[in-house]
Design a protein around this motif. Structure first.
Motif, short mmCIF file in Angstrom:
data_model
loop_
_atom_site.label_atom_id
_atom_site.label_comp_id
_atom_site.label_asym_id
_atom_site.label_seq_id
_atom_site.Cartn_x
_atom_site.Cartn_y
_atom_site.Cartn_z
N LEU A 142 4.74 11.60 0.86
CA LEU A 142 3.29 11.77 1.05
C LEU A 142 2.96 11.42 2.50
O LEU A 142 3.43 10.40 3.02
N LYS A 143 2.15 12.27 3.12
CA LYS A 143 1.78 12.00 4.51
C LYS A 143 0.28 12.14 4.71
O LYS A 143 -0.29 13.19 4.38
N ALA A 144 -0.33 11.11 5.27
CA ALA A 144 -1.73 11.23 5.69
C ALA A 144 -1.78 12.28 6.80
O ALA A 144 -0.88 12.33 7.64
N ASP A 145 -2.82 13.10 6.80
CA ASP A 145 -2.89 14.21 7.76
C ASP A 145 -2.96 13.75 9.21
O ASP A 145 -2.31 14.31 10.08
N GLY A 146 -3.76 12.73 9.47
CA GLY A 146 -4.06 12.37 10.87
C GLY A 146 -3.16 11.29 11.43
O GLY A 146 -2.13 10.94 10.86
N LEU A 147 -3.56 10.76 12.59
CA LEU A 147 -2.77 9.73 13.26
C LEU A 147 -2.85 8.41 12.51
O LEU A 147 -3.91 7.99 12.10
N ALA A 148 -1.70 7.76 12.31
CA ALA A 148 -1.70 6.50 11.56
C ALA A 148 -0.64 5.55 12.12
O ALA A 148 0.04 4.85 11.38
N LEU A 149 -0.49 5.53 13.45
CA LEU A 149 0.46 4.64 14.13
C LEU A 149 1.88 4.75 13.55
O LEU A 149 2.59 3.76 13.45
N GLY A 150 2.27 5.94 13.14
CA GLY A 150 3.61 6.14 12.61
C GLY A 150 3.80 5.53 11.21
O GLY A 150 4.91 5.43 10.73
N LYS A 151 2.69 5.10 10.60
CA LYS A 151 2.84 4.40 9.32
C LYS A 151 2.25 5.17 8.14
O LYS A 151 2.24 4.69 7.02
N GLY A 152 1.73 6.36 8.39
CA GLY A 152 1.04 7.10 7.34
C GLY A 152 1.94 7.92 6.43
O GLY A 152 1.51 8.92 5.85
N VAL A 153 3.21 7.49 6.30
CA VAL A 153 4.16 8.25 5.48
C VAL A 153 4.67 7.38 4.34
O VAL A 153 5.10 6.25 4.56
N LEU A 154 4.57 7.89 3.11
CA LEU A 154 5.06 7.13 1.96
C LEU A 154 6.13 7.93 1.25
O LEU A 154 5.94 9.10 0.95
N ILE A 155 7.26 7.29 1.00
CA ILE A 155 8.33 7.94 0.24
C ILE A 155 8.27 7.37 -1.17
O ILE A 155 8.42 6.15 -1.35
N CYS A 156 7.99 8.23 -2.16
CA CYS A 156 7.74 7.75 -3.53
C CYS A 156 8.86 8.20 -4.46
O CYS A 156 9.21 9.38 -4.50
N GLU A 157 9.38 7.23 -5.22
CA GLU A 157 10.54 7.48 -6.08
C GLU A 157 10.19 8.15 -7.39
O GLU A 157 11.02 8.79 -8.02
N ASN A 158 8.95 7.94 -7.86
CA ASN A 158 8.58 8.49 -9.17
C ASN A 158 7.10 8.83 -9.21
O ASN A 158 6.36 8.53 -8.27
N LEU A 159 6.69 9.42 -10.33
CA LEU A 159 5.31 9.90 -10.47
C LEU A 159 4.28 8.79 -10.32
O LEU A 159 3.27 8.94 -9.63
N GLU A 160 4.61 7.66 -10.93
CA GLU A 160 3.67 6.54 -10.90
C GLU A 160 3.41 6.08 -9.45
O GLU A 160 2.26 5.95 -9.02
N GLU A 161 4.51 5.89 -8.71
CA GLU A 161 4.39 5.47 -7.31
C GLU A 161 3.63 6.50 -6.49
O GLU A 161 2.81 6.17 -5.64
N ALA A 162 3.92 7.78 -6.77
CA ALA A 162 3.29 8.84 -5.99
C ALA A 162 1.79 8.90 -6.26
O ALA A 162 0.99 9.09 -5.34
N LYS A 163 1.40 8.71 -7.52
CA LYS A 163 -0.04 8.72 -7.84
C LYS A 163 -0.74 7.55 -7.15
O LYS A 163 -1.85 7.69 -6.64
N GLU A 164 -0.06 6.41 -7.15
CA GLU A 164 -0.58 5.23 -6.46
C GLU A 164 -0.73 5.54 -4.96
O GLU A 164 -1.71 5.18 -4.32
#
Ligand code: AMP
Ligand code: GLY
Length: 423
Positions: A142-164
């Motif tokens: 998951l990636k936030a569209d805009g600038l986020a100091l290189g921190k706007g990227v989440l790698i999610c292992e499962n559906l629950e984490e991804a929804k969160e």
């Protein structure tokens, strides 16, 4: 000539050092700069987002060239403002800096022009994103569209984490307005490489390759940071890969931007993943990398000003870009607790150890000059770079040099460049 650099990190210190080497340059200013840059340039207390003040300062001092190092002012249109005032500036205009400013834009561009990247979908509402996730393959990114100091990227292992994750990006706005839109993309595996390049709107010349270490802790554990250390060149980035990327990624990106009426002049930073199916673009940045610049620029043989002027004037084809046939490693000295919470204001000792030592560099990031001396003033404090004949030697040199400086809560990774031992 008089040069103004906009920014305050280790990257801007590395840029300042390259600029200072040019015989064309008489005076360097930096807004706002830091304690280390202050040794090369006159730092002025103007923030990188204070466009009116920057333009007024550049006019008043009759600045011949402004180099914008940071992403925020580029994406916000500082180069446009400077040009409107009749000033020369290096960096993409707002309509081109969107290449970094919007991940949704860059993904759509790659799809339209068949530039290899991860499969994806863009979303501007949380419900649709959640519905899509029901059928997604995990892990998912998951990636936030805009600038986020290189921190706007989440790698999610499962559906629950991804929804969160969708909730935190789009509803709780964990990354601020950067999360009004988001990209959900396929998780890729492989070795990461950073390739920086100079671009003049039509011609692109790549610099030597580098690899960053984004996670906070050894073994790539812990949170994502702005970057904890780099090495250059990357031994995984072969001549064949370079040729493939020039043909299918680099030149097509420059041509795509031109075709879209968004001529790109400045630095494009290609974040690549070398996957089993070939190199793919992880992300674009519209500026030098930090801390990539700290290992790439010290190895550049050219006069930085000549290269920059060629980019602005559309004459990059006349430049023979050359790098030293050696290696460099940069280890970031951070404040314990970075990237979450950390203390500032501790005295830094041993900075003078770098004076007169060829091939060793102490780039300042979060530092500040006070009456007592230079103190820590940020998460990433210093970038200690050393060169060597090859990577192993550069790595030994860098890890020797990190011992020359001390400050309370000094934190670093001990495995920067360790990957090269596997080659
Ligand atoms: P970015 O800001 O897009 O470079 O993402 C930050 C980091 O997240 C990258 O350096 C990668 O380590 C990781 N990352 C981003 N996109 C992906 C992906 N599609 N697959 C695997 N890892 C990724
Ligand atoms: N080191 C990665 C970046 O500058 O974004």
């Amino acid at each position: 000539m008089k040069v103004l650099i906009v920014g305050s990190g280790g990257r801007e210190h590395a840029i300042a050092l390259s600029v200072a080497k040019s015989p064309k340059v008489d005076q360097i200013y930096c807004a706002p700069g830091n304690a280390g840059i202050g040794g090369l340039a006159q730092c002025v207390p103007i923030g990188a987002m204070e466009f009116d003040k920057i333009v007024a300062f550049a006019k008043e001092k009759e600045i011949d060239l402004t180099i914008v190092g940071m992403d925020d002012p580029l994406v916000g249109g500082l180069v446009d403002e400077l040009e409107k005032a009749g000033l020369r500036a290096f960096g993409p205009r707002k309509n081109a800096a969107i290449l970094e400013g919007s991940k949704a834009f860059s993904k759509d561009l790659m799809k339209k022009y068949h530039i290899p990247t991860a499969e994806y979908e863009n979303f501007d509402d949380a419900e649709a994103a959640e519905a899509y996730l029901e059928n997604a393959r995990f892990p998912v990114v998951l990636k936030a569209d805009g600038l986020a100091l290189g921190k706007g990227v989440l790698i999610c292992e499962n559906l629950e984490e991804a929804k969160e994750g969708v909730k935190s990006i789009m509803l709780d706005k964990k990354f601020g307005s950067a999360g009004s839109r988001m990209v959900i993309e396929e998780f890729m595996t492989g070795r990461e490489v950073s390739v920086l390049s100079f671009v003049d709107g039509k011609t692109i010349k790549t610099m030597t390759s580098a690899q960053d270490h984004k996670r906070a802790m050894d073994g790539d554990m812990g949170l994502n940071t702005g970057g904890m250390g780099t090495f250059s060149p990357s031994p995984f980035y072969t001549k064949e890969i370079d040729e493939f990327c020039m043909k299918y990624i680099y030149q097509p990106t420059v041509d795509a931007m031109a075709a879209e009426g968004r001529e790109f002049k400045g630095v494009i930073f290609f974040g690549l993943m070398l996957t089993e199916k070939g190199p793919k673009v992880l992300e674009y940045n519209a500026r030098f990398g930090d801390p990539e610049a700290q290992v790439v620029l010290p190895r550049m043989k050219n006069d930085m000003i000549e290269v920059i002027e060629a980019c602005i004037d559309g004459k990059l084809d006349e430049i023979d870009l050359q790098f030293e046939d050696n290696a460099a490693v940069c280890v970031v000295l951070a404040s314990e607790g970075y990237p979450v919470a950390y203390e500032k204001g501790y005295l830094i000792q041993g900075l003078e150890s770098f004076e007169g030592k060829d091939g060793y560099y102490c780039f300042h990031a979060g530092t500040k000059k006070t009456e007592e001396g230079i103190v820590t003033n940020g998460g990433r404090v210093l970038g200690i770079t050393a060169k060597g004949r090859e990577l192993k030697e550069a790595r030994e040199n860098a890890y020797r040099a990190v011992q020359w400086v001390t400050f309370e809560n000094k934190y670093m990774r001990n495995d920067i460049g360790k990957a090269i031992e596997e080659v």
